[in-house]
Design an enzyme around this catalytic site. Structure first.
Site, PDB file in Angstrom:
ATOM      1  N   GLU A 105     -12.199  -9.125  -2.002  1.00  0.00           N
ATOM      2  CA  GLU A 105     -11.945  -8.501  -0.700  1.00  0.00           C
ATOM      3  C   GLU A 105     -13.175  -7.710  -0.254  1.00  0.00           C
ATOM      4  O   GLU A 105     -13.491  -6.681  -0.865  1.00  0.00           O
ATOM      5  CB  GLU A 105     -10.774  -7.514  -0.786  1.00  0.00           C
ATOM      6  CG  GLU A 105      -9.465  -8.127  -1.218  1.00  0.00           C
ATOM      7  CD  GLU A 105      -8.293  -7.205  -0.939  1.00  0.00           C
ATOM      8  OE1 GLU A 105      -7.350  -7.657  -0.298  1.00  0.00           O
ATOM      9  OE2 GLU A 105      -8.334  -6.033  -1.350  1.00  0.00           O
ATOM     10  N   HIS A 143      -8.301  -2.109  -7.075  1.00  0.00           N
ATOM     11  CA  HIS A 143      -8.313  -2.311  -5.624  1.00  0.00           C
ATOM     12  C   HIS A 143      -9.371  -1.389  -5.011  1.00  0.00           C
ATOM     13  O   HIS A 143      -9.645  -0.312  -5.551  1.00  0.00           O
ATOM     14  CB  HIS A 143      -6.922  -1.995  -5.050  1.00  0.00           C
ATOM     15  CG  HIS A 143      -6.788  -2.416  -3.617  1.00  0.00           C
ATOM     16  ND1 HIS A 143      -7.270  -1.643  -2.585  1.00  0.00           N
ATOM     17  CD2 HIS A 143      -6.258  -3.525  -3.045  1.00  0.00           C
ATOM     18  CE1 HIS A 143      -7.035  -2.265  -1.440  1.00  0.00           C
ATOM     19  NE2 HIS A 143      -6.416  -3.412  -1.697  1.00  0.00           N
ATOM     20  N   LYS A 167       0.853  -1.205   0.000  1.00  0.00           N
ATOM     21  CA  LYS A 167       0.000   0.000   0.000  1.00  0.00           C
ATOM     22  C   LYS A 167       0.887   1.252   0.000  1.00  0.00           C
ATOM     23  O   LYS A 167       1.899   1.298  -0.689  1.00  0.00           O
ATOM     24  CB  LYS A 167      -0.985  -0.042   1.175  1.00  0.00           C
ATOM     25  CG  LYS A 167      -1.947  -1.234   1.055  1.00  0.00           C
ATOM     26  CD  LYS A 167      -3.224  -1.089   1.828  1.00  0.00           C
ATOM     27  CE  LYS A 167      -4.171  -2.236   1.485  1.00  0.00           C
ATOM     28  NZ  LYS A 167      -5.429  -2.201   2.198  1.00  0.00           N
TER      29      LYS A 167
END
Ligand code: G3P
Length: 216
Positions: free
Chosen positions: A138, A90, A10
């Protein structure tokens, strides 16, 4: 089957720039690198050349090639750095479906691996049809938390695995911290996990990574 473990650095302060280099130097001491992947910030992707034995991926990529594209990260530039794949879409870097389609199409033409992140089963169904190298499921509400996807939503992992079967490999992520999380995800049909804070925010990232790998 051995799990594939993707570690997303990240933009944590201890995982960018010279700090990312320190982490990679540590991680490099792990003998078994097959199945370990390091997803780096855009500014650190040059490190693939300094760590040829490690598998470094991007965190985001665009569909344009070289040219007048301010702020772009092209597949071509990553390939030139020796980077073989990237996350896309993401939860912290969502993109339009038209962009997803063009990036996945181009990645397949160029032999570049896309880990296409999805937030729910509808997206898994829609995007697995594009047959990216991986779908990473996710649940956004569990990202960065202490409850793992494998303990909170085990049934969803099985359903996502069924959707991906014959199309692409499934990764799962959010709150993953232990070897049990990895083993449960694998038992439910995942090929591996995507993990960030469980390793990067740990006081000893390498110890956590090694314990998560177990005796493999
Ligand atoms: O990309 C991995 C990620 O979003 C999961 O984050 O901190 O829950 O492992 P974390």
């Amino acid at each position: 089957m051995e799990p594939e473990i993707f570690i997303n650095f990240k933009h944590y302060d201890n995982a960018v720039g010279t700090n990312s280099e320190k982490l990679l130097t540590d991680f490099k001491s792990i003998k078994k690198q097959n199945g370990l992947y390091y997803c780096m910030a855009e500014t650190d992707l040059y490190l693939q050349k300094s760590f040829p034995g490690l598998h470094i991926y991007g965190q985001h990529v665009d569909s344009n090639g070289y040219g007048a594209f301010t702020g772009s990260v092209s597949i071509e530039s990553l390939l030139d750095l020796g980077v073989k794949g990237s996350l896309l879409n993401h939860s912290e870097k969502r993109v339009d479906s038209s962009i997803i389609e063009s990036v996945v199409k181009k990645s397949k033409e160029l032999g570049f691996k896309i880990i296409l992140c999805v937030e729910n089963l509808d997206e898994a169904e829609k995007y697995s049809k594009l047959e990216p190298a991986y779908i990473a499921y996710e649940p956004p509400e569990l990202i960065g938390g202490d409850i793992s996807v494998s303990s909170a939503r085990p049934e969803i992992i099985g359903q996502a695995a069924e959707i991906c079967k014959g199309r692409t490999k499934l990764l799962v992520g959010a709150g993953v911290k232990t070897k049990e999380d990895v083993d449960t995800s694998m038992a439910l049909g995942a090929a591996g996990v995507l993990i960030a804070s469980g390793i990067i925010k740990n006081a000893k990232p390498i110890n956590r990574l090694v314990s998560l790998m177990g005796n493999r």
